[in-house]
Design an enzyme around this catalytic site. Structure first.
Site, PDB file in Angstrom:
ATOM      1  CE  LYS A  89      37.211  37.344  32.588  1.00 31.23           C
ATOM      2  NZ  LYS A  89      36.332  38.438  33.018  1.00 31.23           N
ATOM      3  CB  SER A 120      33.355  36.611  34.864  1.00 26.65           C
ATOM      4  OG  SER A 120      33.914  37.739  34.204  1.00 26.65           O
ATOM      5  CB  SER A 136      34.000  40.548  35.693  1.00 25.42           C
ATOM      6  OG  SER A 136      32.783  39.843  35.703  1.00 25.42           O
TER       7      SER A 136
HETATM    8  N1  GLN Z   1      28.226  39.422  37.207  1.00 21.93           N
HETATM    9  C1  GLN Z   1      27.946  40.204  36.062  1.00 21.93           C
HETATM   10  C2  GLN Z   1      27.341  39.348  34.981  1.00 21.93           C
HETATM   11  O1  GLN Z   1      27.210  38.202  35.203  1.00 21.93           O
HETATM   12  C3  GLN Z   1      29.183  40.889  35.552  1.00 21.93           C
HETATM   13  C4  GLN Z   1      30.090  40.015  34.793  1.00 21.93           C
HETATM   14  C5  GLN Z   1      31.233  40.761  34.193  1.00 21.93           C
HETATM   15  O2  GLN Z   1      31.559  41.866  34.604  1.00 21.93           O
HETATM   16  N2  GLN Z   1      31.831  40.164  33.189  1.00 21.93           N
HETATM   17  O3  GLN Z   1      26.994  39.793  33.939  1.00 21.93           O
END
Ligand code: GLN
Length: 483
Positions: free
Chosen positions: A76, A151, A175
């Site tokens: 990532k 994400s 995410s």
């Molecule tokens: N969807 C969540 C957020 O926008 C989690 C994102 C994540 O785990 N990086 O914060």
């Protein structure tokens, strides 16, 4: 070769069915021809990959072996990778070449893994659809009109499409697990502190945790083995021995007590997902598990608490991007304030700006007690709920997401609708617990994920249950059409 799992690759490399260089070249070719449909990579590191593959082949020829030696991976794009752009999918870091490797990247490279590239993501890991990337949205290989989740959507799409056998992800509020669910992968968020955060660009430091994304639990076990462990460079890293995760995969599930929290099956859950979750429960019962209804009364407040705490930490973490030291700098600043304002205004996308503003507001004098402190208290109550539940059960099971992968753009103008997608995943981050999502079926051709949560440091138990389930089901072996 692209259908091989990490475990199969390890065997193929060990018995010399193919070399790492051959495998790497084949996958790089596959990325070139198929990724334009998905946009799952921000950077493909051809040269580095081939160089690492040759080095791995040489190490094998010299008698070394190891499950990860010569196996391809993608990271990532928030794991710092020395000499490679590490963008966090933000214009802010579009010009940033990391001067060092994140601990996770370094450990896996030392184990001999071959980095094919850096995967697309939501900008600064904020999102659940992978639509907020500066480099454009990622498409779900199961249906190119749908989002892959976020994400870590690029890692998910790339692994699901067989462009790479495994990838790293990070999970601040879901995410790893949510995109794994939406693309039919197995994804594991370890216990907070299990995997080093050093060199992982921070979103919300008390919630962020890196982990493996793969097609099978067996592969997650192999990859986690390479990622986990104490790191003196991360002050929140925990000095606990790392067990042999592969060794726990085959334990029988006889007598395993699984709790079904009633709050995870209420209004808002797509009934078609509920059906698949029930089918998974039935399957696990056949394997000997005992199921109990439980309650986690405070999880109803999890979203509200998370969307105060995560932005608060983000507003602090992201203050370092000021146009002075590294990252985007505006042209011809009039003065220092103009430099800050325009560099940040131009460099950050709208969702990141929204979070910084919400976070700075929640932390400001006068609102700190009302929002931030209150959220921290809720966080403790949620943790206590889990501690109480784990007195009576070994594992908690529920859906990973309330909905199937939605159409690209469908929630674009409604941040709250996107935040609600995290309803089942963020609790594990607030409590610091390990969680895993595994493939559990399809509805209208779109994948469904089931989430398992375990007590602290029981990653092995999660992998064990997922592996046993994968021995009696074939959801995880299915490939999307065209890939
Ligand atoms: N969807 C969540 C957020 O926008 C989690 C994102 C994540 O785990 N990086 O914060």
């Amino acid at each position: 070769m692209h259908h091989l799992t990490l475990a199969e690759i390890a065997r193929g490399l060990a018995d010399k069915s193919f070399s790492s260089e051959e495998l790497t070249a084949a996958l790089l070719q596959r990325i070139r021809s198929l990724d334009p449909q998905l946009n799952s990579f921000i950077t493909v590191t051809d040269e580095l990959a081939l160089q690492q593959a040759r080095a791995a082949d040489a190490r094998r020829a010299a008698g070394e072996n190891g499950a990860l030696l010569g196996a391809p991976i993608a990271h990532k794009d928030l794991f710092c990778t020395q000499g490679v752009r590490t963008s966090c999918a933000s214009k802010m870091l579009d010009n940033f070449t990391a001067p060092y490797d994140a601990t996770v990247v370094a450990k896996l490279a030392e184990a001999g893994m071959v980095t094919l590239g850096k995967t697309n993501m939501d900008e600064f890991a904020m999102g659940s659809a992978n639509e907020s990337s500066h480099y454009g949205a990622v498409k779900n290989p199961w249906n190119l009109e749908h989002v892959p989740g976020g994400s870590s959507g690029g890692s998910a799409a790339a692994v699901a499409a067989r462009l790479v056998p495994v990838a790293t992800g990070t999970d601040t509020g879901g995410s790893i697990r949510q995109p794994a669910a939406l693309t039919s992968l197995t994804g594991l968020k370890p216990t907070y502190g299990r995997v080093s955060r050093w060199g992982m660009i921070a979103y919300a430091s008390s919630l962020d945790q890196g982990g493996p994304m793969a097609r099978t639990a067996e592969d997650c076990a192999l990859l986690l083995q390479g990622m986990a462990g104490f790191d003196a460079k991360d002050s929140t890293s925990i000095d606990e021995p790392v067990p042999d995760y592969s060794a726990s995969l085959n334990h029988p599930l006889e007598g395993l007590r699984i709790g079904l929290p009633k709050e995870y099956f209420g209004a808002g859950l797509d009934p078609r997902i509920a059906e698949q979750v029930q089918a998974t429960v039935d399957e696990l019962k056949k394997l000997g598990a005992v199921v109990k209804d439980i309650s986690l009364p405070n999880v109803q407040h999890a979203i509200a608490a998370y969307y105060v705490i995560a932005p608060a930490e983000a507003s602090s973490n992201l203050s370092r991007f000021d146009g002075v030291r590294f990252g985007h700098r505006c042209d011809n600043p009039k003065d220092l304030t103009d430099l800050y304002k325009r560099s940040r205004g131009e460099g950050f996308g709208p969702e990141v700006q929204r979070r910084i503003m919400v976070g700075a507001y929640a932390l400001s004098a006068g609102y700190y007690d009302a929002y931030y402190l209150k959220a921290q208290k809720i966080r403790r109550l949620i943790k206590n709920d889990f501690m109480a539940a784990f007195e009576g059960v070994d594992l908690i099971l529920g859906p990973t997401t309330p909905n199937l992968a939605w159409k690209l753009g469908a929630k674009g103008n409604d941040p709250i609708a996107a935040y609600l997608e995290d309803v089942y995943t963020i609790t594990a981050n607030l409590a610091g617990l390990p969680g895993l999502s595994m493939p559990a079926g399809f509805v209208d051709g779109l994948p469904v994920g089931v989430q398992l949560l375990a007590p602290y440091f029981q990653e092995g138990r999660l992998l064990n249950v997922a592996h046993r389930y994968q021995q009696v089901t074939d959801w995880h072996t299915r490939a999307p059409n065209g890939f």
